[in-house]
Design an enzyme around this catalytic site. Structure first.
Site, PDB file in Angstrom:
ATOM      1  N   LYS A 163       0.736  -1.312   0.006  1.00  7.47           N
ATOM      2  CA  LYS A 163      -0.057   0.073   0.072  1.00  7.47           C
ATOM      3  C   LYS A 163       0.908   1.210  -0.217  1.00  7.47           C
ATOM      4  CE  LYS A 163      -4.478   0.757   0.356  1.00  7.47           C
ATOM      5  NZ  LYS A 163      -5.531  -0.008  -0.336  1.00  7.47           N
ATOM      6  N   GLY A 185     -21.098   6.117   4.616  1.00  7.55           N
ATOM      7  CA  GLY A 185     -20.328   6.260   3.542  1.00  7.55           C
ATOM      8  C   GLY A 185     -20.793   5.663   2.179  1.00  7.55           C
ATOM      9  N   VAL A 186     -21.272   6.977   1.416  1.00 11.90           N
ATOM     10  CA  VAL A 186     -21.919   6.606   0.251  1.00 11.90           C
ATOM     11  C   VAL A 186     -21.105   7.193  -0.872  1.00 11.90           C
ATOM     12  CG1 VAL A 186     -24.110   5.995   0.853  1.00 11.90           C
ATOM     13  CG2 VAL A 186     -23.356   8.383   0.647  1.00 11.90           C
ATOM     14  N   VAL A 208     -17.539   3.516  -3.265  1.00 15.70           N
ATOM     15  CA  VAL A 208     -18.210   2.243  -3.455  1.00 15.70           C
ATOM     16  C   VAL A 208     -19.613   2.046  -2.650  1.00 15.70           C
ATOM     17  CG1 VAL A 208     -17.938   0.026  -1.990  1.00 15.70           C
ATOM     18  CG2 VAL A 208     -15.893   1.279  -2.952  1.00 15.70           C
TER      19      VAL A 208
END
Length: 362
Positions: free
Chosen positions: A88, A188-189, A192
């Site tokens: 990462k 959280g929209v 994803v």
């Protein structure tokens, strides 16, 4: 030596969260780039993981996030059956203010300098257009646009995989994978979460959403005028009465000592990475009778897509593989029951076994 350095070195060499093969600190003064590339494991193949662009409070926080995320990618890729290890990268800064073409090109040169040990892709704060820029300096870049030889937005299959994990959770807990009539809270929209809401509404689930960005919530409500409601924040969402499933789809650490005791849902299954704030939270969830679908298992649809991009992308092939997250999740629940451990521990055991077997073949 500063306390910050001591903390980083201790994490790398002495803690259970360490064991990383390589950590690269990157700086390009001309563009303002400050980045960390962490390679946790290459036992299964080149490390694969996204690039996060985020305004960390300090450098230590950035390094810690890179280490945790890289380790999670090793487990995610192992459980997804990919021939990739985990890595990462994080870029320190506000993507709305600090991102520039020069910075992304400089970052691409640093990734390229690793000679293929690390393959990058999108993550929080980076997008397909950004990967197109990075790819101009680095051939080990996925998540590019179709016009530039890539597969495009990986959030579509990420959401699909989470949806499959949610169906498996329902099957395990309630004996039926159907989510129709279930109440699902999505925190959280963004990239994803909004696609996950589409899947849930298509099946007839009732959805409650929240996001720190009002515009993101408004777009979801406009897209789904029926069956979707919004609450002010995550603190309100986890307390919604009658919630069946909680789906954390924003940043990590969503499950901690404050949230678990008040969570009303019976299932946690979401797209966010590193949802467990610290070791032991998985047991707290189990003690409350809450079924936890390990995050790195159910959110693997995106990495399945970007890995396929390296070999000539085929969406249907990827979708079929992402659909297998349903069976993988069920297998983890079965292993957890057999071993008498939480699902998160069962998933770790399976992933660690695959990595150990790969190292043994070297």
């Amino acid at each position: 030596m500063t306390d910050v350095t001591n903390g980083v070195l201790h994490t790398l060499f002495h803690s259970d969260q360490g064991g990383h093969e390589q950590v690269v600190l990157c700086q390009d003064r001309a563009s303002g780039l400050k980045a960390v590339i962490a390679i946790h494991s290459t036992a299964l193949g080149p490390a694969l993981g996204g690039t996060r662009f985020y305004p960390y409070a300090n450098e230590e926080e950035a390094v810690a996030d890179a280490l945790n995320l890289a380790r999670g990618m090793s487990y995610k890729n192992a459980m997804a059956g990919l021939d990739h290890g985990g890595g990462k990268a994080v870029i320190i800064g506000d993507p709305e203010k600090d991102k520039s073409e020069e910075l992304l090109l400089a970052y691409g040169r640093f990734v390229a300098s690793l000679g293929g040990r690390y393959v990058t892709a999108c993550d929080v704060g980076t997008y397909v257009a950004d990967m197109d820029v990075v790819a101009r300096e680095c051939r080990w870049t996925t998540g590019r646009s179709p016009e530039n030889g890539g597969a495009g937005d990986s959030s579509v299959l990420t959401a699909f995989g989470v949806y499959q994990g949610m169906r498996a959770s329902a099957q395990h807990l309630w004996g039926d994978p159907a989510l129709r009539g279930r109440r699902v809270g999505v925190a959280g929209v963004g990239k994803v979460g909004r696609h996950l809401v589409d899947h849930l509404r298509a099946e007839g689930a009732e959805v409650v959403v929240t996001d720190v960005r009002e515009e993101a919530v408004r777009q979801v409500l406009d897209r789904h005028p029926e069956g979707v409601t919004a609450v002010a924040d995550t603190a309100a969402l986890i307390r919604v009465e009658g919630l069946d499933v909680y789906a954390p789809c924003a940043l990590g650490g969503a499950l901690d000592d404050d949230t678990v005791p008040v969570l009303t849902a019976k299932v946690v299954c979401g797209a966010a990475n590193n949802q467990l704030a610290h070791p032991g939270v998985e047991k707290d969830l189990a003690d409350r009778g809450i079924l936890y679908a390990p995050d790195y298992v159910v959110n693997a649809g995106g990495v399945i897509q970007v890995a396929d991009e390296l070999h000539g992308f085929d969406f249907e092939r990827c979708r079929t593989k992402a659909a297998g997250i349903y069976d993988t999740t069920l297998a983890i629940f079965a292993r957890a029951k057999e071993d008498g451990i939480p699902p998160a521990a069962a998933a770790d055991r399976i992933a660690e076994q695959r990595m150990a077997e790969a190292r043994g073949r070297r």
